[in-house]
Design an enzyme around this catalytic site. Structure first.
Site, PDB file in Angstrom:
ATOM      1  N   LYS A  89      28.898  60.829  66.506  1.00 44.87           N
ATOM      2  CA  LYS A  89      30.350  60.777  66.277  1.00 44.87           C
ATOM      3  C   LYS A  89      30.679  59.493  65.561  1.00 44.87           C
ATOM      4  CE  LYS A  89      34.563  62.248  66.813  1.00 44.87           C
ATOM      5  NZ  LYS A  89      34.682  62.142  65.341  1.00 44.87           N
ATOM      6  N   GLN A 110      29.109  51.729  66.116  1.00 43.59           N
ATOM      7  CA  GLN A 110      29.713  52.934  66.696  1.00 43.59           C
ATOM      8  C   GLN A 110      28.971  53.405  67.951  1.00 43.59           C
ATOM      9  OE1 GLN A 110      32.350  54.332  64.397  1.00 43.59           O
ATOM     10  NE2 GLN A 110      33.101  55.175  66.316  1.00 43.59           N
ATOM     11  N   LYS A 125      27.844  57.218  61.271  1.00 42.92           N
ATOM     12  CA  LYS A 125      28.866  56.866  60.272  1.00 42.92           C
ATOM     13  C   LYS A 125      28.452  57.461  58.945  1.00 42.92           C
ATOM     14  CE  LYS A 125      32.709  54.443  60.125  1.00 42.92           C
ATOM     15  NZ  LYS A 125      33.658  54.178  61.209  1.00 42.92           N
ATOM     16  N   ASP A 165      38.053  57.087  58.230  1.00 42.83           N
ATOM     17  CA  ASP A 165      37.903  55.628  58.251  1.00 42.83           C
ATOM     18  C   ASP A 165      38.625  55.159  56.977  1.00 42.83           C
ATOM     19  OD1 ASP A 165      36.223  53.394  59.799  1.00 42.83           O
ATOM     20  OD2 ASP A 165      36.026  52.920  57.693  1.00 42.83           O
ATOM     21  N   ASN A 239      46.110  53.125  58.086  1.00 46.35           N
ATOM     22  CA  ASN A 239      46.318  53.869  59.324  1.00 46.35           C
ATOM     23  C   ASN A 239      46.345  52.964  60.553  1.00 46.35           C
ATOM     24  OD1 ASN A 239      44.557  55.382  61.687  1.00 46.35           O
ATOM     25  ND2 ASN A 239      46.242  56.588  60.888  1.00 46.35           N
ATOM     26  N   SER A 375      39.558  60.948  69.258  1.00 46.67           N
ATOM     27  CA  SER A 375      38.727  61.946  68.566  1.00 46.67           C
ATOM     28  C   SER A 375      37.936  62.764  69.585  1.00 46.67           C
ATOM     29  CB  SER A 375      37.740  61.252  67.624  1.00 46.67           C
ATOM     30  OG  SER A 375      38.342  60.997  66.383  1.00 46.67           O
TER      31      SER A 375
HETATM   32  P1  NDP Z   1      42.958  52.769  55.585  1.00 50.85           P
HETATM   33  O1  NDP Z   1      42.229  53.203  54.385  1.00 50.85           O
HETATM   34  O2  NDP Z   1      44.044  53.626  56.122  1.00 50.85           O
HETATM   35  O3  NDP Z   1      43.599  51.325  55.353  1.00 50.85           O
HETATM   36  C1  NDP Z   1      42.810  50.232  55.035  1.00 50.85           C
HETATM   37  C2  NDP Z   1      43.717  49.060  54.724  1.00 50.85           C
HETATM   38  O4  NDP Z   1      42.922  47.884  54.583  1.00 50.85           O
HETATM   39  C3  NDP Z   1      44.461  49.223  53.430  1.00 50.85           C
HETATM   40  O5  NDP Z   1      45.689  48.541  53.504  1.00 50.85           O
HETATM   41  C4  NDP Z   1      43.522  48.581  52.423  1.00 50.85           C
HETATM   42  O6  NDP Z   1      44.145  48.103  51.251  1.00 50.85           O
HETATM   43  C5  NDP Z   1      42.990  47.424  53.228  1.00 50.85           C
HETATM   44  N1  NDP Z   1      41.638  47.100  52.756  1.00 50.85           N
HETATM   45  C6  NDP Z   1      40.566  47.914  52.735  1.00 50.85           C
HETATM   46  N2  NDP Z   1      39.517  47.307  52.194  1.00 50.85           N
HETATM   47  C7  NDP Z   1      39.936  46.084  51.845  1.00 50.85           C
HETATM   48  C8  NDP Z   1      39.295  44.988  51.249  1.00 50.85           C
HETATM   49  N3  NDP Z   1      38.017  45.027  50.872  1.00 50.85           N
HETATM   50  N4  NDP Z   1      40.029  43.859  51.075  1.00 50.85           N
HETATM   51  C9  NDP Z   1      41.323  43.821  51.468  1.00 50.85           C
HETATM   52  N5  NDP Z   1      41.991  44.839  52.028  1.00 50.85           N
HETATM   53  C10 NDP Z   1      41.298  45.952  52.229  1.00 50.85           C
HETATM   54  O7  NDP Z   1      41.844  52.507  56.698  1.00 50.85           O
HETATM   55  P2  NDP Z   1      42.023  52.377  58.275  1.00 50.85           P
HETATM   56  O8  NDP Z   1      43.330  51.773  58.600  1.00 50.85           O
HETATM   57  O9  NDP Z   1      41.653  53.676  58.871  1.00 50.85           O
HETATM   58  O10 NDP Z   1      40.834  51.367  58.635  1.00 50.85           O
HETATM   59  C11 NDP Z   1      41.037  49.957  58.696  1.00 50.85           C
HETATM   60  C12 NDP Z   1      39.934  49.322  59.520  1.00 50.85           C
HETATM   61  O11 NDP Z   1      39.950  49.872  60.845  1.00 50.85           O
HETATM   62  C13 NDP Z   1      38.501  49.548  59.000  1.00 50.85           C
HETATM   63  O12 NDP Z   1      37.728  48.420  59.327  1.00 50.85           O
HETATM   64  C14 NDP Z   1      38.025  50.734  59.846  1.00 50.85           C
HETATM   65  O13 NDP Z   1      36.620  50.772  59.936  1.00 50.85           O
HETATM   66  C15 NDP Z   1      38.663  50.392  61.179  1.00 50.85           C
HETATM   67  N6  NDP Z   1      38.839  51.499  62.113  1.00 50.85           N
HETATM   68  C16 NDP Z   1      39.496  52.630  61.753  1.00 50.85           C
HETATM   69  C17 NDP Z   1      39.672  53.641  62.670  1.00 50.85           C
HETATM   70  C18 NDP Z   1      40.458  54.861  62.369  1.00 50.85           C
HETATM   71  O14 NDP Z   1      40.651  55.673  63.276  1.00 50.85           O
HETATM   72  N7  NDP Z   1      40.975  55.041  61.159  1.00 50.85           N
HETATM   73  C19 NDP Z   1      39.103  53.553  64.028  1.00 50.85           C
HETATM   74  C20 NDP Z   1      38.495  52.267  64.324  1.00 50.85           C
HETATM   75  C21 NDP Z   1      38.363  51.313  63.383  1.00 50.85           C
HETATM   76  P3  NDP Z   1      44.012  48.950  49.906  1.00 50.85           P
HETATM   77  O15 NDP Z   1      44.895  50.138  50.088  1.00 50.85           O
HETATM   78  O16 NDP Z   1      44.464  48.028  48.845  1.00 50.85           O
HETATM   79  O17 NDP Z   1      42.566  49.313  49.763  1.00 50.85           O
HETATM   80  O1  2IT Z   2      35.414  53.135  63.423  1.00 48.49           O
HETATM   81  C1  2IT Z   2      35.827  54.124  64.077  1.00 48.49           C
HETATM   82  O2  2IT Z   2      35.754  54.160  65.315  1.00 48.49           O
HETATM   83  C2  2IT Z   2      36.436  55.242  63.344  1.00 48.49           C
HETATM   84  N1  2IT Z   2      36.563  55.177  62.128  1.00 48.49           N
HETATM   85  C3  2IT Z   2      36.877  56.466  64.083  1.00 48.49           C
HETATM   86  C4  2IT Z   2      35.712  57.375  64.376  1.00 48.49           C
HETATM   87  C5  2IT Z   2      36.069  58.707  64.961  1.00 48.49           C
HETATM   88  O3  2IT Z   2      35.126  59.509  65.069  1.00 48.49           O
HETATM   89  O4  2IT Z   2      37.219  58.959  65.291  1.00 48.49           O
END
Ligand code: NDP
Ligand code: 2IT
Length: 443
Positions: A89, A110, A125, A165, A239, A375
């Site tokens: 997962k 993870q 992943k 992600d 997100n 999830s």
């Molecule tokens: P999104 O794609 O929704 O948003 C990512 C945000 O971070 C955007 O604002 C993006 O800007 C910015 N960003 C991404 N890469 C960079 C970079 N290299 N430098 C500066 N800004 C950056 O992703 P999520 O919100 O889903 O994920 C954000 C973090 O949370 C990640 O580390 C992810 O692994 C982690 N995460 C996510 C989960 C989920 O359920 N979605 C669960 C657990 C952890 P821009 O639009 O300009 O790229």
């Molecule tokens: O980093 C994370 O935990 C995620 N991007 C979510 C993974 C998931 O299976 O919901």
């Protein structure tokens, strides 16, 4: 050389150029060193040797056609790391920076994050170096269909269940799900983060951000504090960032910063989350647009260096966004707590500095586990062929985050370092995974 040093050396030697993976292994094993080395069973059964090598790494070509009919190729990955606790997962990341080392760091983390949830899920992943920015919906669909055409051979509700992600949200999950269904002719829970219109879990979209704030609220309560009337600095505007900001505001805080990869905004009166949602979720524009909604806010066309007066920091963008110089800024400005929404946002030296300065530190594998927890709830909902309400799923999420906090807090106490949540999370998660591996024999 002792066991942990040997393993780290092995990882460096055998995985050249995979810096993020090296970093994740070092950051996970170092705090658990004394515990792992004092229990010889782990070394005798080669638990770490088995944990650092994924069960399998799938790397594939993704061919798609853009709006002009030009044929494009990208690389795709799914790295299935460990399924001792349940089906693989973990999310899919679409970003140009994706490579084997990035997917391996995320997959390795993870395994332990999923163990902390207490739910039956293993670690994996995947993703691609595809850049979704400035692509039309049709191009995104074309890419997702091609990506799933290969991925579908390797996943399934009892085998491996991907989710979102960076760069993969509801739109992408919808296209991926549609293609899986077309190929297999089964409507089953093979992906999570689906729309609530077709088997998605109400509250999954909000879960990582809300979960982060639920976790941080517990961490603050342990020092008799809370989000009430606090200034919160958040990075990212995706997100995780949006729903962390929404929940922090519901808890009485003021969110003063958000960012994207072009720059960051500062709104001293408190960022209006509805405006951010409109810019990012609806229009898919840059965070710069915020100043058109709130002319009093400021936009800086530069990297966010956390040099802002705030009480709580929630990094929610990407890995290594808080380096030592950024940590010094946070310390100088007097923060009391930092909880990681992104995966590995704080580099190891910066974490040391944060902890040495008495700042509460919530490590990613615990603090952002709300997303994958929900999830896993979506997987249950799908297998039961039922549909939960938002409140039901959100209440479960809240309880899971409280339990994660209590479990790692208890572990930190047991090992004589109360409130060392990094140590607590790594030992608690490692014990669970290792116990299952030992029970299942040598493989
Ligand atoms: P999104 O794609 O929704 O948003 C990512 C945000 O971070 C955007 O604002 C993006 O800007 C910015 N960003 C991404 N890469 C960079 C970079 N290299 N430098 C500066 N800004 C950056 O992703 P999520 O919100 O889903 O994920 C954000 C973090 O949370 C990640 O580390 C992810 O692994 C982690 N995460 C996510 C989960 C989920 O359920 N979605 C669960 C657990 C952890 P821009 O639009 O300009 O790229
Ligand atoms: O980093 C994370 O935990 C995620 N991007 C979510 C993974 C998931 O299976 O919901």
């Amino acid at each position: 050389m002792n066991y942990i040093e040997r393993i780290i050396e092995k990882v460096l030697q055998e995985n050249p150029g995979e810096q993020e993976f090296h970093q994740a292994v070092i950051e996970t094993l170092t705090p658990a060193k004394t515990f792992i080395e004092s229990n010889k069973i782990y070394e005798n059964l080669a638990i770490l040797e088995r944990l650092i090598e994924p069960d399998r790494q799938i790397k594939f070509r993704v061919v798609w056609s853009d709006n002009k009919g030009i044929i494009r190729t990208n690389r795709g990955w799914r790295i299935q790391f460990n399924n001792a606790l349940g089906p693989y997962k973990g999310g899919l990341r679409f970003h140009p920076s994706v490579n084997t080392g990035v997917i391996k760091f995320l997959g390795f983390e993870q395994i332990f994050k999923n163990a902390l949830t207490g739910l039956p899920i293993g670690g994996a992943k995947g993703g691609s170096d595809f850049d979704p920015k400035d692509k039309s919906d049709f191009e995104i669909m074309s890419f997702c269909q091609s990506f799933m055409t290969e991925l579908s051979r390797h996943i399934g509700p009892e085998t491996d269940v991907p989710a979102g992600d960076i760069g993969v949200g509801g739109r992408e999950i919808g296209f991926l799900f549609g293609q899986y269904k077309r190929l297999k002719n089964v409507h089953e829970g093979v992906l999570t983060g689906k729309s609530v219109d077709f088997d998605g879990l109400p509250g999954r979209k909000e879960a990582t951000g809300y979960g982060l704030v639920y976790f941080a609220e517990e961490m603050l309560a342990a020092i008799k504090n809370s989000f009430e009337n606090k200034k919160v600095a958040i990075s990212g505007a995706g997100n995780v960032a949006i729903y962390a900001a929404e929940k922090a505001v519901q808890y009485g805080a003021k969110v003063v910063t958000m960012s994207d990869s072009n720059g960051w905004i500062y709104d001293e009166r408190g960022i209006n989350i509805d405006f951010v949602k409109e810019i990012k979720e609806l229009k898919r524009e840059r965070i710069f647009e915020y100043i058109n909604f709130e002319p009093n806010a400021k936009y800086f066309n530069s990297r966010f260096d956390w040099n802002i007066a705030c009480d709580i920091a929630l990094p929610c963008a990407t890995q290594n966004e808080i380096l030592v110089s950024d940590a010094k800024n946070l310390i100088k400005n007097g923060i009391i707590a930092l909880a990681e929404g992104a995966n590995m946002p704080t580099d190891f030296e910066a974490i040391k500095l944060i902890k040495e300065n008495g700042i509460e530190f919530g490590p990613a594998k615990a603090a952002n586990a709300g997303g994958v927890s929900s999830s896993a709830l979506e997987m249950s909902q799908n297998s039961m062929k039922t549909c939960w309400s938002f409140d039901e799923s959100n209440n479960r999420l809240h309880n899971i985050m409280k339990k994660i906090f209590n479990d790692i807090s208890d572990t930190s106490l047991e090992f004589g370092e109360p409130k060392n949540y990094l140590l607590g999370a790594n030992i608690c998660a490692f014990k669970r995974v290792a116990k299952a591996m030992i029970a299942q024999g040598v493989y």
